[in-house]
Each structure stands twice: as C-alpha cells, then as structure tokens.
Design a protein around this motif. Structure first.
Motif, short mmCIF file in Angstrom:
data_model
loop_
_atom_site.label_atom_id
_atom_site.label_comp_id
_atom_site.label_asym_id
_atom_site.label_seq_id
_atom_site.Cartn_x
_atom_site.Cartn_y
_atom_site.Cartn_z
N ARG A 201 0.84 -1.19 0.00
CA ARG A 201 0.00 0.00 0.00
C ARG A 201 0.88 1.24 0.00
O ARG A 201 1.69 1.43 0.90
N ARG A 202 0.72 2.09 -1.00
CA ARG A 202 1.50 3.33 -1.09
C ARG A 202 0.56 4.52 -0.93
O ARG A 202 -0.07 4.95 -1.89
N LEU A 203 0.44 5.00 0.29
CA LEU A 203 -0.46 6.09 0.62
C LEU A 203 0.35 7.32 1.03
O LEU A 203 1.10 7.28 2.00
N ALA A 208 -1.19 14.45 9.34
CA ALA A 208 -0.91 13.20 10.04
C ALA A 208 -2.10 12.24 10.05
O ALA A 208 -1.92 11.02 10.07
N ASN A 209 -3.33 12.79 10.02
CA ASN A 209 -4.52 11.95 10.13
C ASN A 209 -5.34 11.88 8.85
O ASN A 209 -6.50 11.46 8.86
N LYS A 210 -4.74 12.30 7.72
CA LYS A 210 -5.50 12.33 6.48
C LYS A 210 -5.90 10.94 6.01
O LYS A 210 -6.90 10.77 5.31
N GLY A 211 -5.16 9.93 6.40
CA GLY A 211 -5.49 8.55 6.03
C GLY A 211 -6.42 7.89 7.02
O GLY A 211 -6.46 6.65 7.12
N LYS A 222 -5.54 5.52 18.10
CA LYS A 222 -5.95 6.93 18.09
C LYS A 222 -7.13 7.15 17.15
O LYS A 222 -8.11 7.82 17.51
N HIS A 223 -7.06 6.58 15.97
CA HIS A 223 -8.15 6.73 15.00
C HIS A 223 -9.40 6.01 15.46
O HIS A 223 -10.53 6.52 15.29
N ARG A 224 -9.25 4.84 16.03
CA ARG A 224 -10.41 4.10 16.53
C ARG A 224 -11.12 4.89 17.63
O ARG A 224 -12.36 4.99 17.64
N ALA A 225 -10.35 5.46 18.54
CA ALA A 225 -10.93 6.24 19.65
C ALA A 225 -11.64 7.49 19.13
O ALA A 225 -12.70 7.86 19.63
N HIS A 226 -11.05 8.12 18.11
CA HIS A 226 -11.66 9.32 17.55
C HIS A 226 -12.99 8.99 16.86
O HIS A 226 -13.98 9.72 17.01
N ALA A 227 -13.01 7.88 16.12
CA ALA A 227 -14.24 7.46 15.46
C ALA A 227 -15.32 7.13 16.49
O ALA A 227 -16.49 7.49 16.32
#
Length: 330
Positions: A201-203, A208-211, A222-227
């Motif tokens: 995967r080339r992203l 920092a959180n665009k993906g 961090k992303h799971r908690a934010h969601a």
C-alpha cells in the motif's frame, strides 16, 4: 417513324404476350415499393417528431414547476400525506430536499387539518434526518394547531425513527419493526490479505490523520478512539431527539437506546409508539378528515432519466474512488 416503332412493339407483344406483362409487373412493383418506403419514412419522421415534442413539453413542464392544479386551488378540509420510502439519504424520497418542501406545502395549506408522514425506512444519514427534524420543529411552532402524525409501514428504524420521534404521535402495525436507536460506521480492513498477496500500500498524505480509517492501512488506536467519540456524540444527539419527542410516554430501559429494534406491539408497550393505525384510520378516526391529499414530491421523467444515465454513473465512480466512511443511523 413512331408508327413503325409502335407496330414493331405490337408485333413483338403479339409474338410473346408475357414479355409485356413481365415488364409492367416489374415496373409496378418498383413503383409500389418506392411508395411504401416513402410512406414508412414519413411515418417514422412523424413519430420521432412527436416523441421529441412530448419529451420537450414534459421537460419544460417539470422545469417550470407547473402542475395540473393550481396551488391556490381550494381542496377543502383534508388530511395531508407525505411519504418517505427507503433510506434517508441525500437522494430519493427520504432526502431533506424532497421532504422539506412537501412539509411546507402541507402545513401551509389552509385546507389541511393535519399532516401524516408514512415512513417505511431502515435509516440512513443522520445529517438528512437532523435537517428534517429541525424543519418539523420550526413548522410545529409556526402551526401549533396543526398536528403531525407518523404512520409506520414495514419498518421505521434508526434514521427513520429519528424523524418519527419529532411527530406528535406515532402509529404502527403490530408487526412493524421499530427502534434501532444507535449509530454505526462500517468498513473492511485488507492489510492481512495484502501481505499474503504481496501487495504494498503506497499512501501519501499531507496531514498526520489524512489517512483516517483507510481500509488498506492498519487501524491505529488513536483513530479508533476518535471514530468512537464521533459515534457517541451523534448517538447522544439521537437520544436527545427521542427523549424530547416522546417525553413522559417513553418507558426508558437500559435497552432502549442500545440499537435494538422491536415489533410494533412491543414499541407501543415501551412508549416508542402510541398505538396501532394506518393512514386511512388515522385520517378517519384521529384527524376526522377522510379525504387524503398526497403532498409527496415525486420525481418527473427528466430527473429519472438523468439519474439513471448520468448521476448514478457519477455517484458510482465517486464511491469507487473514495474510502471515506460516514456515520449511519441504521
């Protein structure tokens, strides 16, 4: 000289009578075929012209917002009906763009004694549902003597119930599906599969959180908690709408806002609904106005054609290219 030619032709015809018939028949067939072809071409030309004219008239009729009846026509005392079928989303009968104009017409009509919304929806966008609820509240303040009732067909869950909770009363069938006061975000993760297949995967992102929630990248805590925080916030908005709409009628339990749904009969017991009824019975027994007038905004022919051959293709392309996951009331 001409007499000699005629005499010669007559002599040949006398010698071989079928020769003249064959030429004449061939000539007649050619003439009739030409006439038939011209008639067919003329008929098709007329058909295509009429078809084009019909499409043009329908398009102009829809574009200009014309109708067979006048907006000022006195319909007499009646029950105003608005239908929501399918998902609550930016397109279709459950969109705010369709429902709100219908609500405004229904409430503002001097002949409408009450407004009935018939809902058959599994849920959908919290944004669309929220916009519709805000407009319902505004209209109820502007027309305090005009009640709004909801009649549930097969299902009124999640986003559908979000809207229904703003009504004065909710009527269901004993076997209707009601409830599902919850929010979800769903997607898939392909990181393990990609590793097994040797896919990299080339992203590239700027931020920092665009993906965030990219299905081809590992999910960080961090992303799971934010969601989860976003889901909880929208869930509380949903709960507030239900509590405000149902008031003391709601028999709240730990399961009420858990995302479960129930039959219409159980929903009445729990205070999620008020009783059993259909559009006809509500109009006859509750509103006391048996005449029902449908205010639902229906799509015209040009809109359906454009959606099928244009918008649907574009929407599919956008969805195929995008990995954005949005909260849903389903």
């Amino acid at each position: 000289m001409s007499d000699n030619i005629r005499n010669d032709s007559e002599s040949r015809f006398a010698a071989n009578p079928t020769a003249g018939n064959w030429e004449r028949e061939t000539l007649e067939k050619l003439v009739f075929a030409t006439i038939k072809e011209r008639r067919a071409a003329r008929r098709w030309s007329i058909f295509f012209r009429l078809a084009f004219l019909l499409v043009l008239v329908v398009g102009l009729w829809t574009y200009l917002g014309l109708s067979f009846g006048s907006d000022d026509e006195n319909l007499g005392r009646h029950t105003a009906l608005i239908e929501i079928n399918g998902e609550i989303e930016a397109e279709g009968s459950g969109s705010a763009d369709n429902v709100i104009p219908s609500l405004n017409k229904a409430f503002s009509d001097v002949g409408s004694a009450a407004v009935v919304m018939r809902i058959d929806s599994p849920g959908g966008s919290p944004v669309q549902a929220g916009i519709i609820v805000d407009e319902i509240r505004r209209l109820k303040k502007g027309y305090p003597d005009k009640p709004l009732y909801v009649v549930v067909d097969e299902i009124c869950a999640s986003g559908g119930y979000y809207i229904a909770a703003a009504a004065d009363k909710i009527y269901v069938n004993k076997a209707s599906i009601v409830g599902s006061v919850g929010v979800l975000m769903d997607s898939f993760g392909f990181t393990g599969t990609m590793e097994k297949l040797g896919v990299e995967r080339r992203l590239l992102t700027a931020g920092a959180n665009k993906g965030f929630l990219d299905p081809f990248s590992p999910q960080s805590e961090k992303h799971r908690a934010h969601a989860q925080e976003m889901l909880n916030e929208i869930h509380q908005q949903f709960i507030s709408v239900v509590r405000a709409g149902r008031g003391s009628r709601l028999k709240e339990t730990p399961e009420t806002f858990s995302g479960l749904y129930w039959t219409g009969a159980k929903a009445v017991e729990m205070g999620l609904a008020d009783g059993f009824g259909t559009v006809d019975t509500v109009a006859r027994d509750i509103v006391k106005a048996e005449d029902i007038v449908d205010y639902t905004a229906h799509e015209g022919l040009p809109e359906r054609v454009l959606k099928k051959f244009g918008a649907a293709v574009g929407d599919g392309a956008v969805k195929a290219m995008s990995h954005t996951v949005l909260p849903q009331l389903k």
